[in-house]
Design a protein around this motif. Structure first.
Motif, PDB file in Angstrom:
ATOM      1  N   ILE A 157       0.870  -1.168   0.000  1.00 42.85           N
ATOM      2  CA  ILE A 157       0.000   0.000   0.000  1.00 42.85           C
ATOM      3  C   ILE A 157       0.911   1.223   0.000  1.00 42.85           C
ATOM      4  O   ILE A 157       1.992   1.200   0.576  1.00 42.85           O
ATOM      5  CB  ILE A 157      -0.983   0.016   1.185  1.00 42.85           C
ATOM      6  CG1 ILE A 157      -0.253  -0.143   2.530  1.00 42.85           C
ATOM      7  CG2 ILE A 157      -2.043  -1.062   1.000  1.00 42.85           C
ATOM      8  CD1 ILE A 157      -1.167  -0.033   3.744  1.00 42.85           C
ATOM      9  N   LYS A 158       0.452   2.280  -0.661  1.00 45.91           N
ATOM     10  CA  LYS A 158       1.335   3.410  -0.969  1.00 45.91           C
ATOM     11  C   LYS A 158       0.682   4.717  -0.538  1.00 45.91           C
ATOM     12  O   LYS A 158      -0.516   4.913  -0.722  1.00 45.91           O
ATOM     13  CB  LYS A 158       1.622   3.389  -2.474  1.00 45.91           C
ATOM     14  CG  LYS A 158       2.481   4.517  -3.011  1.00 45.91           C
ATOM     15  CD  LYS A 158       2.720   4.278  -4.496  1.00 45.91           C
ATOM     16  CE  LYS A 158       3.329   5.480  -5.194  1.00 45.91           C
ATOM     17  NZ  LYS A 158       3.492   5.255  -6.654  1.00 45.91           N
ATOM     18  N   THR A 159       1.480   5.626  -0.027  1.00 46.28           N
ATOM     19  CA  THR A 159       0.954   6.851   0.576  1.00 46.28           C
ATOM     20  C   THR A 159       0.353   7.821  -0.430  1.00 46.28           C
ATOM     21  O   THR A 159      -0.698   8.406  -0.177  1.00 46.28           O
ATOM     22  CB  THR A 159       2.055   7.604   1.339  1.00 46.28           C
ATOM     23  OG1 THR A 159       3.095   7.979   0.417  1.00 46.28           O
ATOM     24  CG2 THR A 159       2.637   6.768   2.463  1.00 46.28           C
ATOM     25  N   SER A 160       1.014   7.997  -1.596  1.00 41.43           N
ATOM     26  CA  SER A 160       0.712   9.170  -2.419  1.00 41.43           C
ATOM     27  C   SER A 160       1.145   8.983  -3.864  1.00 41.43           C
ATOM     28  O   SER A 160       1.999   8.140  -4.167  1.00 41.43           O
ATOM     29  CB  SER A 160       1.454  10.403  -1.875  1.00 41.43           C
ATOM     30  OG  SER A 160       1.502  10.433  -0.472  1.00 41.43           O
ATOM     31  N   THR A 161       0.585   9.813  -4.729  1.00 44.00           N
ATOM     32  CA  THR A 161       1.033   9.873  -6.121  1.00 44.00           C
ATOM     33  C   THR A 161       2.200  10.834  -6.294  1.00 44.00           C
ATOM     34  O   THR A 161       2.978  10.718  -7.232  1.00 44.00           O
ATOM     35  CB  THR A 161      -0.090  10.336  -7.057  1.00 44.00           C
ATOM     36  OG1 THR A 161      -0.448  11.691  -6.717  1.00 44.00           O
ATOM     37  CG2 THR A 161      -1.314   9.434  -6.963  1.00 44.00           C
ATOM     38  N   GLY A 162       2.270  11.833  -5.422  1.00 52.57           N
ATOM     39  CA  GLY A 162       3.223  12.923  -5.619  1.00 52.57           C
ATOM     40  C   GLY A 162       2.619  14.077  -6.387  1.00 52.57           C
ATOM     41  O   GLY A 162       3.250  15.114  -6.561  1.00 52.57           O
ATOM     42  N   LYS A 174       3.522   5.260   9.556  1.00 56.93           N
ATOM     43  CA  LYS A 174       3.368   4.499  10.802  1.00 56.93           C
ATOM     44  C   LYS A 174       1.953   3.940  10.938  1.00 56.93           C
ATOM     45  O   LYS A 174       1.767   2.779  11.326  1.00 56.93           O
ATOM     46  CB  LYS A 174       3.707   5.383  12.004  1.00 56.93           C
ATOM     47  CG  LYS A 174       5.195   5.639  12.180  1.00 56.93           C
ATOM     48  CD  LYS A 174       5.465   6.481  13.420  1.00 56.93           C
ATOM     49  CE  LYS A 174       6.959   6.643  13.670  1.00 56.93           C
ATOM     50  NZ  LYS A 174       7.229   7.495  14.864  1.00 56.93           N
ATOM     51  N   LEU A 175       0.948   4.757  10.618  1.00 59.20           N
ATOM     52  CA  LEU A 175      -0.437   4.300  10.706  1.00 59.20           C
ATOM     53  C   LEU A 175      -0.685   3.133   9.756  1.00 59.20           C
ATOM     54  O   LEU A 175      -1.306   2.127  10.128  1.00 59.20           O
ATOM     55  CB  LEU A 175      -1.390   5.449  10.376  1.00 59.20           C
ATOM     56  CG  LEU A 175      -2.877   5.098  10.275  1.00 59.20           C
ATOM     57  CD1 LEU A 175      -3.400   4.533  11.595  1.00 59.20           C
ATOM     58  CD2 LEU A 175      -3.685   6.328   9.853  1.00 59.20           C
ATOM     59  N   MET A 176      -0.216   3.261   8.537  1.00 62.15           N
ATOM     60  CA  MET A 176      -0.407   2.198   7.553  1.00 62.15           C
ATOM     61  C   MET A 176       0.298   0.921   7.979  1.00 62.15           C
ATOM     62  O   MET A 176      -0.261  -0.179   7.908  1.00 62.15           O
ATOM     63  CB  MET A 176       0.097   2.680   6.179  1.00 62.15           C
ATOM     64  CG  MET A 176      -0.740   3.824   5.598  1.00 62.15           C
ATOM     65  SD  MET A 176       0.078   4.714   4.241  1.00 62.15           S
ATOM     66  CE  MET A 176      -0.124   3.564   2.886  1.00 62.15           C
ATOM     67  N   ALA A 204      10.344   4.451   9.854  1.00 59.52           N
ATOM     68  CA  ALA A 204       8.933   4.436  10.240  1.00 59.52           C
ATOM     69  C   ALA A 204       8.192   3.206   9.721  1.00 59.52           C
ATOM     70  O   ALA A 204       7.067   2.931  10.145  1.00 59.52           O
ATOM     71  CB  ALA A 204       8.241   5.694   9.727  1.00 59.52           C
ATOM     72  N   GLY A 205       8.821   2.473   8.776  1.00 52.81           N
ATOM     73  CA  GLY A 205       8.193   1.243   8.294  1.00 52.81           C
ATOM     74  C   GLY A 205       8.065   1.101   6.794  1.00 52.81           C
ATOM     75  O   GLY A 205       7.596   0.075   6.303  1.00 52.81           O
ATOM     76  N   ALA A 206       8.479   2.114   6.024  1.00 54.86           N
ATOM     77  CA  ALA A 206       8.396   2.014   4.561  1.00 54.86           C
ATOM     78  C   ALA A 206       9.447   1.041   4.032  1.00 54.86           C
ATOM     79  O   ALA A 206      10.608   1.092   4.450  1.00 54.86           O
ATOM     80  CB  ALA A 206       8.591   3.384   3.924  1.00 54.86           C
ATOM     81  N   GLU A 207       9.018   0.165   3.125  1.00 57.85           N
ATOM     82  CA  GLU A 207       9.920  -0.810   2.527  1.00 57.85           C
ATOM     83  C   GLU A 207      10.154  -0.554   1.046  1.00 57.85           C
ATOM     84  O   GLU A 207      10.828  -1.344   0.373  1.00 57.85           O
ATOM     85  CB  GLU A 207       9.398  -2.224   2.754  1.00 57.85           C
ATOM     86  CG  GLU A 207       9.360  -2.602   4.230  1.00 57.85           C
ATOM     87  CD  GLU A 207       8.928  -4.030   4.457  1.00 57.85           C
ATOM     88  OE1 GLU A 207       9.634  -4.957   4.013  1.00 57.85           O
ATOM     89  OE2 GLU A 207       7.865  -4.226   5.087  1.00 57.85           O
ATOM     90  N   ARG A 208       9.613   0.525   0.561  1.00 49.54           N
ATOM     91  CA  ARG A 208       9.902   1.014  -0.792  1.00 49.54           C
ATOM     92  C   ARG A 208       9.681   2.524  -0.761  1.00 49.54           C
ATOM     93  O   ARG A 208       8.753   3.006  -0.097  1.00 49.54           O
ATOM     94  CB  ARG A 208       9.005   0.363  -1.829  1.00 49.54           C
ATOM     95  CG  ARG A 208       9.479   0.508  -3.284  1.00 49.54           C
ATOM     96  CD  ARG A 208      10.607  -0.439  -3.666  1.00 49.54           C
ATOM     97  NE  ARG A 208      10.132  -1.808  -3.850  1.00 49.54           N
ATOM     98  CZ  ARG A 208       9.641  -2.276  -4.982  1.00 49.54           C
ATOM     99  NH1 ARG A 208       9.519  -1.486  -6.043  1.00 49.54           N
ATOM    100  NH2 ARG A 208       9.280  -3.542  -5.093  1.00 49.54           N
ATOM    101  N   ILE A 209      10.523   3.252  -1.488  1.00 46.47           N
ATOM    102  CA  ILE A 209      10.451   4.711  -1.542  1.00 46.47           C
ATOM    103  C   ILE A 209      10.371   5.150  -3.004  1.00 46.47           C
ATOM    104  O   ILE A 209      11.259   4.834  -3.802  1.00 46.47           O
ATOM    105  CB  ILE A 209      11.690   5.372  -0.894  1.00 46.47           C
ATOM    106  CG1 ILE A 209      11.865   4.926   0.556  1.00 46.47           C
ATOM    107  CG2 ILE A 209      11.591   6.894  -1.010  1.00 46.47           C
ATOM    108  CD1 ILE A 209      10.833   5.460   1.531  1.00 46.47           C
TER     109      ILE A 209
END
Length: 235
Positions: A157-162, A174-176, A204-209
Motif C-alpha cells: 500500500i502506498k501513501t501518495s502519487t506525488g 506508521k499508521l499504515m 517508520a516502516g516504509a519498505e519502498r520509496i
C-alpha cells in the motif's frame, strides 16, 4: 536492521511521471536505474514498452502507474490498463484507488476494485501497489483502506502519487504499517527529496520509496558512509 548502500538503492523506485517526458527521458531514467541499481523505474503506463526494452537485460523492474494520478476511472478501465501495461512489459503496477468511492464509504466497491487488480497481478507474477493519496483522506479512511488491504493482500500500500496537495508523512507511514503489520508492505512516495527524510520514512516502516531524487539521496549516503568509514547503517 542493517542497510548497505545497495540495500538502500534497492528500496528506491526511480521516478519520472511527467506528462512531457519523451523517449530520451525514459532511456536516461533506465540508464540511471541500472547504474545505481534501483529497484524499479516508476513511469506512466504508456512508457512501459520502451522501458521494458531498455531494461531487458537487467534486474530493474518496470512499474506502470494506472489511473494516475486521480484514480477517477472505472474498475473496467483500470483492469484493461493493468492488463495492457503487463502485456507491454510492466512488472509492477501502482494503481490509484477511486477516491470518490472512498469518500462515499463504498467499501465494497473499493474491495472489488482492489481484488480485481491484485488478482491480475498475481496471475502474471507482477507486484501490486495500491495508492491511497493520503492528503485527501481522513485517518479513519486511511485505516479502513489498510484494513481492506489486509484481506485482499496486495504486495504494497502506498501513501501518495506525488501529484496531490501533500506527500508521504512519517505519521501516515506508521499508521499504515501498524494497521497491516507484516501482511502487506508500505511504500512512501511524494515529496521525498533529501536523505534524512528518506531514512526517517524507512525507519517508520516504509519498505519502498518512490522518488525522483534517488541519485542525490544515494550520493549523499555514499559520502556519509565514506566519512564515517562504515559499510552499513543500522536503522
Amino acid at each position: 536492521m542493517k542497510y548497505t548502500i545497495d540495500d538502500f538503492s534497492q528500496l528506491i523506485d526511480h521516478t519520472n511521471l511527467h506528462a512531457y517526458a519523451n523517449h530520451d527521458d525514459m532511456k536516461k531514467l533506465c540508464l540511471e536505474a541500472k547504474e545505481y541499481h534501483f529497484k524499479m523505474v516508476a513511469i506512466n503506463q504508456v512508457q512501459s514498452a520502451i522501458c521494458a526494452k531498455e531494461l531487458a537485460n537487467s534486474d530493474v523492474h518496470i512499474g506502470a502507474a494506472i489511473s494516475f494520478p486521480l484514480g477517477q476511472t472505472t474498475i473496467a478501465s483500470k483492469v484493461f490498463d493493468t492488463k495492457d501495461a503487463i502485456k507491454n512489459g510492466a512488472t509492477e503496477i501502482d494503481y490509484v484507488v477511486n477516491l470518490t468511492e472512498v469518500k462515499n464509504s463504498n467499501w465494497d466497491y473499493i474491495t472489488d476494485e482492489m481484488s480485481q487488480i491484485v488478482e491480475i497481478c498475481r496471475e502474471n507474477n507482477v507486484i501490486s501497489k495500491v495508492i491511497f493519496e493520503n492528503c485527501y483522506l481522513e485517518k479513519s479512511e486511511i485505516k479502513q483502506l489498510a484494513e481492506i488491504a489486509k484481506v485482499v493482500k496486495p504486495d504494497f500500500i502506498k501513501t501518495s502519487t506525488g501529484f496531490g496537495t501533500g506527500g508521504a508523512t512519517i505519521a501516515d507511514v506508521k499508521l499504515m504499517k501498524e494497521t497491516v503489520g507484516d501482511i502487506v508492505k508500505v511504500k512512501a512516495a511524494g515529496g521525498i527529496r533529501n536523505t534524512d527524510d528518506f531514512l526517517a520514512l524507512i525507519a517508520a516502516g516504509a519498505e519502498r520509496i518512490g522518488t525522483s531524487s534517488g541519485i542525490k539521496i544515494i550520493n549523499v549516503l555514499k559520502e556519509r558512509f565514506a566519512k564515517d568509514n562504515v559499510s552499513y547503517i543500522d536503522l
